[in-house]
Design a protein around this motif. Structure first.
Motif, mmCIF file in Angstrom:
data_model
loop_
_atom_site.group_PDB
_atom_site.id
_atom_site.type_symbol
_atom_site.label_atom_id
_atom_site.label_comp_id
_atom_site.label_asym_id
_atom_site.label_seq_id
_atom_site.Cartn_x
_atom_site.Cartn_y
_atom_site.Cartn_z
ATOM 1 N N ILE A 285 0.853 -1.189 0.000
ATOM 2 C CA ILE A 285 0.000 0.000 0.000
ATOM 3 C C ILE A 285 0.895 1.248 0.000
ATOM 4 O O ILE A 285 1.836 1.344 0.791
ATOM 5 C CB ILE A 285 -0.924 0.010 1.235
ATOM 6 N N TRP A 286 0.583 2.180 -0.878
ATOM 7 C CA TRP A 286 1.357 3.429 -0.985
ATOM 8 C C TRP A 286 0.506 4.566 -0.426
ATOM 9 O O TRP A 286 -0.487 4.960 -1.023
ATOM 10 C CB TRP A 286 1.720 3.685 -2.442
ATOM 11 N N GLY A 287 0.883 5.067 0.727
ATOM 12 C CA GLY A 287 0.224 6.237 1.293
ATOM 13 C C GLY A 287 0.962 7.491 0.863
ATOM 14 O O GLY A 287 2.156 7.642 1.145
ATOM 15 N N LYS A 288 0.288 8.381 0.166
ATOM 16 C CA LYS A 288 0.954 9.598 -0.335
ATOM 17 C C LYS A 288 1.513 10.428 0.820
ATOM 18 O O LYS A 288 2.638 10.914 0.773
ATOM 19 C CB LYS A 288 -0.039 10.440 -1.143
ATOM 20 N N HIS A 289 0.736 10.587 1.884
ATOM 21 C CA HIS A 289 1.151 11.379 3.053
ATOM 22 C C HIS A 289 1.649 10.431 4.140
ATOM 23 O O HIS A 289 1.156 9.310 4.271
ATOM 24 C CB HIS A 289 -0.032 12.199 3.560
ATOM 25 N N ALA B 98 -3.299 15.477 -3.667
ATOM 26 C CA ALA B 98 -2.826 14.855 -4.904
ATOM 27 C C ALA B 98 -4.003 14.188 -5.610
ATOM 28 O O ALA B 98 -4.965 13.769 -4.970
ATOM 29 C CB ALA B 98 -1.738 13.827 -4.601
ATOM 30 N N THR B 99 -3.913 14.089 -6.930
ATOM 31 C CA THR B 99 -4.986 13.467 -7.721
ATOM 32 C C THR B 99 -4.445 12.212 -8.403
ATOM 33 O O THR B 99 -3.316 11.788 -8.159
ATOM 34 C CB THR B 99 -5.510 14.449 -8.786
ATOM 35 N N ILE B 100 -5.251 11.655 -9.295
ATOM 36 C CA ILE B 100 -4.854 10.431 -9.996
ATOM 37 C C ILE B 100 -3.563 10.617 -10.779
ATOM 38 O O ILE B 100 -2.800 9.671 -11.001
ATOM 39 C CB ILE B 100 -6.007 9.960 -10.916
ATOM 40 N N ASP B 101 -3.281 11.875 -11.188
ATOM 41 C CA ASP B 101 -2.060 12.158 -11.953
ATOM 42 C C ASP B 101 -0.804 11.750 -11.194
ATOM 43 O O ASP B 101 0.196 11.363 -11.801
ATOM 44 C CB ASP B 101 -1.971 13.651 -12.286
ATOM 45 N N PHE B 102 -0.865 11.859 -9.877
ATOM 46 C CA PHE B 102 0.309 11.522 -9.075
ATOM 47 C C PHE B 102 0.709 10.071 -9.307
ATOM 48 O O PHE B 102 1.874 9.769 -9.601
ATOM 49 C CB PHE B 102 0.010 11.771 -7.592
ATOM 50 N N PHE B 103 -0.228 9.140 -9.183
ATOM 51 C CA PHE B 103 0.079 7.719 -9.348
ATOM 52 C C PHE B 103 0.285 7.340 -10.814
ATOM 53 O O PHE B 103 1.038 6.406 -11.119
ATOM 54 C CB PHE B 103 -1.022 6.860 -8.718
ATOM 55 N N GLU B 104 -0.371 8.055 -11.722
ATOM 56 C CA GLU B 104 -0.206 7.757 -13.147
ATOM 57 C C GLU B 104 1.223 8.033 -13.618
ATOM 58 O O GLU B 104 1.655 7.509 -14.651
ATOM 59 C CB GLU B 104 -1.197 8.575 -13.978
ATOM 60 N N SER B 105 1.967 8.822 -12.852
ATOM 61 C CA SER B 105 3.361 9.086 -13.208
ATOM 62 C C SER B 105 4.239 7.863 -13.002
ATOM 63 O O SER B 105 5.329 7.769 -13.578
ATOM 64 C CB SER B 105 3.912 10.247 -12.374
ATOM 65 N N TYR B 106 3.742 6.905 -12.205
ATOM 66 C CA TYR B 106 4.595 5.779 -11.811
ATOM 67 C C TYR B 106 4.013 4.409 -12.175
ATOM 68 O O TYR B 106 4.674 3.399 -12.015
ATOM 69 C CB TYR B 106 4.846 5.845 -10.302
ATOM 70 N N PHE B 107 2.775 4.386 -12.697
ATOM 71 C CA PHE B 107 2.138 3.129 -13.093
ATOM 72 C C PHE B 107 1.451 3.313 -14.448
ATOM 73 O O PHE B 107 0.956 4.404 -14.750
ATOM 74 C CB PHE B 107 1.107 2.681 -12.050
ATOM 75 N N ASN B 108 1.421 2.249 -15.220
ATOM 76 C CA ASN B 108 0.775 2.318 -16.539
ATOM 77 C C ASN B 108 -0.745 2.260 -16.441
ATOM 78 O O ASN B 108 -1.449 2.737 -17.322
ATOM 79 C CB ASN B 108 1.270 1.167 -17.430
ATOM 80 N N GLN C 239 -10.686 11.069 0.892
ATOM 81 C CA GLN C 239 -9.507 10.271 0.569
ATOM 82 C C GLN C 239 -9.900 9.338 -0.573
ATOM 83 O O GLN C 239 -10.973 8.732 -0.530
ATOM 84 C CB GLN C 239 -9.034 9.455 1.770
ATOM 85 N N THR C 240 -9.040 9.257 -1.554
ATOM 86 C CA THR C 240 -9.335 8.425 -2.724
ATOM 87 C C THR C 240 -8.394 7.228 -2.749
ATOM 88 O O THR C 240 -7.188 7.373 -2.526
ATOM 89 C CB THR C 240 -9.178 9.232 -4.027
ATOM 90 N N ILE C 241 -8.956 6.055 -3.027
ATOM 91 C CA ILE C 241 -8.175 4.814 -3.071
ATOM 92 C C ILE C 241 -8.070 4.363 -4.527
ATOM 93 O O ILE C 241 -9.064 4.352 -5.263
ATOM 94 C CB ILE C 241 -8.846 3.722 -2.217
ATOM 95 N N TYR C 242 -6.849 4.006 -4.929
ATOM 96 C CA TYR C 242 -6.572 3.619 -6.314
ATOM 97 C C TYR C 242 -5.990 2.202 -6.364
ATOM 98 O O TYR C 242 -5.299 1.775 -5.449
ATOM 99 C CB TYR C 242 -5.555 4.557 -6.963
ATOM 100 N N ILE C 243 -6.290 1.509 -7.456
ATOM 101 C CA ILE C 243 -5.575 0.268 -7.777
ATOM 102 C C ILE C 243 -4.572 0.616 -8.885
ATOM 103 O O ILE C 243 -4.971 1.062 -9.966
ATOM 104 C CB ILE C 243 -6.528 -0.850 -8.245
ATOM 105 N N CYS C 244 -3.295 0.436 -8.559
ATOM 106 C CA CYS C 244 -2.226 0.807 -9.489
ATOM 107 C C CYS C 244 -1.531 -0.460 -9.988
ATOM 108 O O CYS C 244 -1.114 -1.302 -9.177
ATOM 109 C CB CYS C 244 -1.202 1.701 -8.792
ATOM 110 N N LYS C 245 -1.394 -0.600 -11.326
ATOM 111 C CA LYS C 245 -0.783 -1.803 -11.901
ATOM 112 C C LYS C 245 0.277 -1.443 -12.931
ATOM 113 O O LYS C 245 0.299 -0.337 -13.476
ATOM 114 C CB LYS C 245 -1.859 -2.682 -12.548
ATOM 115 N N SER C 246 1.144 -2.397 -13.159
ATOM 116 C CA SER C 246 2.231 -2.276 -14.147
ATOM 117 C C SER C 246 3.140 -1.084 -13.834
ATOM 118 O O SER C 246 3.093 -0.050 -14.522
ATOM 119 C CB SER C 246 1.664 -2.133 -15.562
ATOM 120 N N PRO C 247 3.969 -1.198 -12.822
ATOM 121 C CA PRO C 247 4.860 -0.096 -12.457
ATOM 122 C C PRO C 247 5.854 0.231 -13.568
ATOM 123 O O PRO C 247 6.285 -0.652 -14.315
ATOM 124 C CB PRO C 247 5.570 -0.626 -11.206
#
Length: 505
Positions: A398-402, A449-459, A480-488
């Motif tokens: 789990i990646w917590g931004k803060h 932070a928005t979805i753009d933050f995680f999109e910088s590091y996952f496909n 608070q928004t929860i994301y599923i991030c795949k393909s780093p």
């Protein structure tokens, strides 16, 4: 003898009342976001951290041995520090020839101040820093009264451990130059032995300075970020106004006269060096554009002098004034107390103060709502985690931004069967894993932070849940928004390089 007994009784009474109020607050409250970082430092005891010196981590390590998520357990040392502060205030007043009524007024000022109440409640470096400031001032008083190597040694050690607690002690230490201008302290400070005390200080703080050196002095990066985002935006009037409100406006009747009394008292040999010392320390802190709560320790010194002034001047003129003044302090204190200490349950607090939602939130102190906030957040993350295929769950992190988000997962997550969290914010940067990033990572953040933050590091990044917090202090904390991030797109090691200069963003 009678005055000594009265003073001891007063200090004991205030300590008991104070402890009871803080224990009630423990029962009603959750953790402040910063506390979640401080608790985590206990899992990584070291000689330094990105944001602060090591003492908070050492204390957290001891508390963490209980393996508890209890607010009370993680506030044990904060409560001890608070009681020691009250005791030292009383002892300092006695050293300055104050008597029991001065001790009563000074401790009452502390108790009725929502700013002191809150800073003494939380497991943060602030309360421990304040303890070492007050201890240093007590030892400074003794040194000014009797300038000898013994008292200077004690003062040196207090300064050193104050430095290992919070770097703001340097503003206190900077004031030491004023003592070179007074005969009763000048002689020993200019003696051939004085270098030994400087060496003692350096030996004690050396491990932290070395830690800062090998980590490229992150404290300067933090201060730079603070000035960029907060401190440079502060005004003198704004800081002073917030300070008066936070300390309870009626206490101004004590600490403002204290500013003048410490210069005009008959005991000039003792008072004058202390007055110049305090003035210089305040001036240095003001020039550094400190936040209002940075001045809390200095205000304690003014309260000490103001309470002696009140006893020796006002009560000598009209003794009966003690009762209406005390009543005024207590009544205003009772009204303001719930804003500093969570002595009321959340719903009762909202009802008593008739709070209404503004911009979709109530805007109340964090500790009132974080208990329910993290239950909702952990439950939401658990639902997302359970929705993943078993193969993805196995390696998922789990990646917590803060840092507060990562800290919350690592403190409460085991109760929900969640994997560990990582972050690149603050000291969490030091503890980030290395090697290959799992194919699936659950990320979450608040409005900073928005979805753009995680999109910088996952496909692939998909927002799957939002957790609403109607009580948030700031707009960014409402959701608070929860994301599923795949393909780093990179490894953990590459991420660490990318965040090297962004630790405090």
């Amino acid at each position: 003898m009678k005055n000594t007994q009265n003073t001891t009784l007063i200090i004991t009474l205030f300590c008991v009342i104070n402890l009871i109020l803080h224990l009630i607050a423990d029962y009603n409250s959750g953790f402040h976001g910063d506390e979640l970082l401080h608790i985590t430092t206990g899992n990584y005891p070291a000689f330094g951290y990105m944001e602060f010196p090591p003492v908070i981590g050492w204390l957290a390590w001891i508390q963490n041995q209980f393996g508890s998520t209890s607010v009370f357990i993680h506030h044990i040392f904060a409560h001890i520090a608070t009681l020691l502060i009250l005791i030292l205030i009383g002892l300092t007043i006695v050293e300055l020839a104050g008597k029991s009524k001065a001790v009563f007024i000074a401790l009452l000022c502390i108790m009725v101040s929502p700013g002191f109440d809150r800073s003494h409640q939380l497991f943060q470096p602030v309360v421990f820093s304040e303890l070492f400031w007050v201890l240093s001032f007590y030892l400074l008083v003794r040194f000014v009264k009797e300038s000898n190597n013994k008292n200077l040694f004690y003062l040196t050690v207090a300064f050193a451990f104050g430095f290992l607690t919070k770097y703001d002690i340097v503003f206190f230490i900077a004031g030491i130059c004023s003592l070179f201008f007074f005969k009763n302290t000048q002689k020993i400070l200019l003696s051939k032995q004085s270098w030994k005390f400087a060496l003692i200080f350096l030996v004690i703080v050396a491990p932290n300075l070395w830690w800062q050196y090998i980590h490229s002095f992150p404290m300067f990066q933090m201060f730079s970020r603070l000035y960029e985002t907060q401190l440079d935006k502060l005004s003198v009037s704004g800081v002073l106004g917030q300070l008066i409100i936070d300390l309870n406006p009626v206490t101004l009747l004590i600490w403002l006269p204290g500013c003048f009394f410490m210069f005009n008292n008959k005991s000039k040999a003792t008072y004058r060096p202390l007055a110049v010392y305090i003035t210089l320390s305040i001036l240095f802190l003001a020039l550094a554009k400190g936040k209002h709560y940075y001045f809390f320790s200095e205000i304690i010194f003014l309260i000490i002098f103001g309470s002696i002034w009140f006893e020796q001047t006002v009560l000598a003129w009209r003794r009966w004034l003690l009762y209406p003044v005390s009543t005024l302090f207590i009544l205003t204190g009772l009204f303001l107390l719930p804003w500093g200490l969570m002595i009321l349950p959340l719903n009762s607090f909202i009802r008593v103060y008739k709070l209404k939602k503004e911009e979709n939130r109530y805007g109340i102190p964090d500790e009132y709502y974080t208990k329910s906030k993290w239950v909702k957040t952990m439950s939401a993350i658990k639902a997302v985690y359970d929705s993943l295929p078993a193969k993805e769950q196995k390696d998922c992190l789990i990646w917590g931004k803060h840092y507060s988000q990562a800290g919350a997962v690592n403190l409460f997550g085991s109760m929900y069967g969640l994997p560990k969290a990582f972050s690149y914010h603050g000291s969490f940067y030091l503890w980030a894993p290395g090697g290959k990033i799992p194919e699936t990572v659950i990320g979450f953040t608040n409005g900073e932070a928005t979805i753009d933050f995680f999109e910088s590091y996952f496909n692939s990044v998909v927002a799957v849940k939002k957790v609403y917090n109607p009580y948030a202090s700031f707009n960014k904390d409402v959701f608070q928004t929860i994301y599923i991030c795949k393909s780093p797109k990179q490894s953990f090691d590459e991420l660490k390089v990318l965040f090297e200069k962004r630790v405090f963003e």
